[in-house]
Design a protein around this motif. Structure first.
Motif, PDB file in Angstrom:
ATOM      1  N   THR A  72       0.846  -1.192   0.000  1.00 45.44           N
ATOM      2  CA  THR A  72       0.000   0.000   0.000  1.00 45.44           C
ATOM      3  C   THR A  72       0.884   1.246   0.000  1.00 45.44           C
ATOM      4  N   PRO A  73       0.648   2.205  -0.884  1.00 40.37           N
ATOM      5  CA  PRO A  73       1.511   3.399  -0.930  1.00 40.37           C
ATOM      6  C   PRO A  73       1.484   4.150   0.402  1.00 40.37           C
ATOM      7  N   GLY A  74       2.628   4.669   0.781  1.00 38.63           N
ATOM      8  CA  GLY A  74       2.734   5.421   2.029  1.00 38.63           C
ATOM      9  C   GLY A  74       3.721   4.784   2.988  1.00 38.63           C
ATOM     10  N   GLN A  75       3.994   5.503   4.060  1.00 40.93           N
ATOM     11  CA  GLN A  75       4.965   5.076   5.058  1.00 40.93           C
ATOM     12  C   GLN A  75       4.278   4.931   6.407  1.00 40.93           C
ATOM     13  N   ASN A  76       4.576   3.846   7.100  1.00 45.38           N
ATOM     14  CA  ASN A  76       4.068   3.683   8.457  1.00 45.38           C
ATOM     15  C   ASN A  76       4.740   4.692   9.387  1.00 45.38           C
ATOM     16  N   PHE A  77       3.982   5.238  10.329  1.00 42.18           N
ATOM     17  CA  PHE A  77       4.570   6.228  11.225  1.00 42.18           C
ATOM     18  C   PHE A  77       3.785   6.294  12.527  1.00 42.18           C
ATOM     19  N   LEU A  78       4.479   6.775  13.550  1.00 38.42           N
ATOM     20  CA  LEU A  78       3.903   7.226  14.813  1.00 38.42           C
ATOM     21  C   LEU A  78       4.126   8.729  14.881  1.00 38.42           C
ATOM     22  N   ARG A  79       3.067   9.492  15.042  1.00 42.44           N
ATOM     23  CA  ARG A  79       3.184  10.954  15.121  1.00 42.44           C
ATOM     24  C   ARG A  79       2.818  11.398  16.530  1.00 42.44           C
ATOM     25  N   ALA A  80       3.690  12.189  17.132  1.00 39.86           N
ATOM     26  CA  ALA A  80       3.498  12.619  18.518  1.00 39.86           C
ATOM     27  C   ALA A  80       3.589  14.130  18.604  1.00 39.86           C
ATOM     28  N   PRO A 115      -4.710   7.307   1.595  1.00 41.87           N
ATOM     29  CA  PRO A 115      -5.580   7.628   0.452  1.00 41.87           C
ATOM     30  C   PRO A 115      -5.922   6.375  -0.342  1.00 41.87           C
ATOM     31  N   GLY A 116      -7.180   6.272  -0.729  1.00 40.63           N
ATOM     32  CA  GLY A 116      -7.624   5.133  -1.522  1.00 40.63           C
ATOM     33  C   GLY A 116      -7.997   3.907  -0.731  1.00 40.63           C
ATOM     34  N   VAL A 117      -7.801   3.904   0.575  1.00 42.04           N
ATOM     35  CA  VAL A 117      -8.140   2.758   1.418  1.00 42.04           C
ATOM     36  C   VAL A 117      -9.530   2.967   1.995  1.00 42.04           C
ATOM     37  N   SER A 118     -10.376   1.950   1.853  1.00 45.02           N
ATOM     38  CA  SER A 118     -11.748   2.023   2.377  1.00 45.02           C
ATOM     39  C   SER A 118     -11.722   1.764   3.885  1.00 45.02           C
ATOM     40  N   TYR A 135      -9.849   4.120  16.470  1.00 44.64           N
ATOM     41  CA  TYR A 135      -9.119   3.720  15.270  1.00 44.64           C
ATOM     42  C   TYR A 135     -10.106   3.430  14.142  1.00 44.64           C
ATOM     43  N   ALA A 136      -9.553   3.403  12.928  1.00 48.07           N
ATOM     44  CA  ALA A 136     -10.287   3.015  11.718  1.00 48.07           C
ATOM     45  C   ALA A 136      -9.485   1.925  11.027  1.00 48.07           C
ATOM     46  N   PHE A 137     -10.186   0.957  10.443  1.00 45.21           N
ATOM     47  CA  PHE A 137      -9.554  -0.228   9.869  1.00 45.21           C
ATOM     48  C   PHE A 137     -10.097  -0.445   8.465  1.00 45.21           C
ATOM     49  N   GLY A 138      -9.223  -0.961   7.577  1.00 47.15           N
ATOM     50  CA  GLY A 138      -9.665  -1.252   6.224  1.00 47.15           C
ATOM     51  C   GLY A 138      -8.631  -2.041   5.453  1.00 47.15           C
ATOM     52  N   PRO A 139      -9.034  -2.676   4.343  1.00 51.08           N
ATOM     53  CA  PRO A 139      -8.086  -3.430   3.520  1.00 51.08           C
ATOM     54  C   PRO A 139      -7.285  -2.500   2.627  1.00 51.08           C
ATOM     55  N   CYS A 176       0.297  -0.304   8.149  1.00 50.77           N
ATOM     56  CA  CYS A 176      -0.170  -1.308   7.193  1.00 50.77           C
ATOM     57  C   CYS A 176       0.782  -2.499   7.239  1.00 50.77           C
ATOM     58  N   ALA A 177       0.239  -3.689   7.091  1.00 50.80           N
ATOM     59  CA  ALA A 177       1.056  -4.907   7.105  1.00 50.80           C
ATOM     60  C   ALA A 177       0.419  -5.930   6.175  1.00 50.80           C
ATOM     61  N   VAL A 178       1.254  -6.812   5.655  1.00 49.11           N
ATOM     62  CA  VAL A 178       0.791  -7.825   4.709  1.00 49.11           C
ATOM     63  C   VAL A 178       0.100  -8.954   5.464  1.00 49.11           C
ATOM     64  N   GLY A 179      -1.143  -9.250   5.080  1.00 55.03           N
ATOM     65  CA  GLY A 179      -1.861 -10.385   5.650  1.00 55.03           C
ATOM     66  C   GLY A 179      -2.136 -10.291   7.128  1.00 55.03           C
ATOM     67  N   ALA A 180      -2.112  -9.094   7.716  1.00 54.16           N
ATOM     68  CA  ALA A 180      -2.324  -8.947   9.163  1.00 54.16           C
ATOM     69  C   ALA A 180      -3.811  -8.876   9.463  1.00 54.16           C
ATOM     70  N   SER A 181      -4.168  -9.324  10.660  1.00 53.78           N
ATOM     71  CA  SER A 181      -5.540  -9.212  11.132  1.00 53.78           C
ATOM     72  C   SER A 181      -5.727  -7.885  11.867  1.00 53.78           C
ATOM     73  N   GLU A 182      -6.969  -7.587  12.192  1.00 56.88           N
ATOM     74  CA  GLU A 182      -7.253  -6.341  12.901  1.00 56.88           C
ATOM     75  C   GLU A 182      -6.598  -6.336  14.277  1.00 56.88           C
ATOM     76  N   SER A 183      -6.605  -7.464  14.954  1.00 57.45           N
ATOM     77  CA  SER A 183      -5.981  -7.542  16.280  1.00 57.45           C
ATOM     78  C   SER A 183      -4.476  -7.383  16.198  1.00 57.45           C
ATOM     79  N   GLU A 184      -3.858  -7.924  15.155  1.00 48.72           N
ATOM     80  CA  GLU A 184      -2.407  -7.791  15.017  1.00 48.72           C
ATOM     81  C   GLU A 184      -2.007  -6.339  14.752  1.00 48.72           C
ATOM     82  N   LEU A 185      -2.830  -5.593  14.017  1.00 48.27           N
ATOM     83  CA  LEU A 185      -2.522  -4.194  13.763  1.00 48.27           C
ATOM     84  C   LEU A 185      -2.715  -3.337  15.009  1.00 48.27           C
TER      85      LEU A 185
END
Length: 300
Positions: A72-80, A115-118, A135-139, A176-185
């Motif tokens: 998925t385009p983009g970079q994972n981050f923690l913003r504080a 962007p583009g993620v439902s 939180y919000a979750f989507g594929p 975002c992670a490959v094949g991860a479940s909602e609980s794993e995220l």
């Protein structure tokens, strides 16, 4: 007078040409070591790649970029954002705008980060060690799964004042992670650790510590040792295939029966040896047919 003015103008021109300015960036963002991150993900990851820090007149902001393996385009981050007393040398910087945690605003930030993620906002009430979060979750793209989580840490209104208990921490997570479940995220949201703080002892967005239980220290209220839950500490058994059983096969050798010498009788017939005459002592006895007296035959 004209000559004096011309001399001053010439001197100003020469001094202006001799002035040198260092090359710099038009922003106060700096890259700091990963160990200086204000928030650290849990020990199991995701790993911290780098940390970009901005110091404002009223807050310290950090973008903590995390390891990403998703497509998925983009970079994972923690913003504080740590709102608190800054040093006077940052008075010339821009101030950090405070954004209230509202559902519409959080979903707008989530769509901007993904962007583009439902995305669908969760209606569950959840909280980690620092309080409630949303939180919000989507594929994502391909087999990815994505989450955008937010949290605000702030003391209660009746415990905050300009002299004590003030301060606010706002946190955003894009992951975002490959094949991860909602609980794993959600695992990084439950497991991250806040390490940053201000030197002012009155800065305390966490609020007062919870009170002790009413029975602690009271006479007539014994507290017994709690037995730990039984755990199976036996080593895991390894299933191995049984060794093949080798069975000895007994092969019986044919028993060679020795000829039995039968006394010669009148009905004995001596057979000759192949290719020659009969040898002495080598007698083959041919038995007579069975006699049935009832059949009317003549028995010898």
């Amino acid at each position: 007078m004209v000559s004096i003015a011309a001399a001053f103008a010439a001197g100003a021109l020469v001094s202006g040409c001799a002035t040198h300015n260092d090359v710099g960036t038009p922003t106060n963002a700096t890259i700091v070591p990963a160990e200086n991150a204000l928030i650290l993900p849990p020990p199991g990851g995701p790993a911290v790649l780098n940390v970009v820090e901005r110091r404002r007149t009223n807050a310290i902001e950090q973008d903590i970029y995390l390891y990403t393996s998703a497509s998925t385009p983009g970079q994972n981050f923690l913003r504080a954002q740590f709102f608190g007393p800054m040093e006077t040398r940052f008075d010339q910087q821009k101030s950090s705008g405070y954004v209230a945690v509202r559902s519409s605003e959080m979903m707008r930030q989530a769509r901007r980060a993904l962007p583009g993620v439902s995305l669908a906002q969760s209606s569950d009430f959840l909280q980690n060690n620092y309080g409630p979060f949303g939180y919000a979750f989507g594929p994502g793209r391909g087999g990815d799964a994505c989450i955008f989580a937010w949290q605000q840490i702030r003391g209660a209104e009746n415990h905050r004042s300009p002299l004590r208990g003030y301060g606010t921490i706002q946190i955003r997570l894009r992951y975002c992670a490959v094949g991860a479940s909602e609980s794993e995220l959600l695992a990084p949201v439950y497991g991250y650790t806040i390490t940053g703080t201000f030197g002012d002892p009155a800065w305390n967005p966490f609020g007062a510590p919870p009170p002790l239980e009413a029975g602690i220290g009271r006479v007539g209220n014994p507290i017994y040792r709690r037995e730990p839950a039984p755990s199976d500490t036996r080593p895991a058994s390894v299933m191995t295939a049984p060794a093949p059983v080798r069975r000895a096969v007994r092969v019986e050798q044919p028993v060679l029966q020795q000829p039995v010498a039968v006394p010669a009788t009148a009905n004995s017939v001596r057979l000759p040896e192949p290719g020659g005459a009969a040898k002495a002592g080598a007698t083959v006895i041919v038995p007579l047919p069975a006699c049935d007296g009832q059949a009317g035959g003549n028995c010898p």
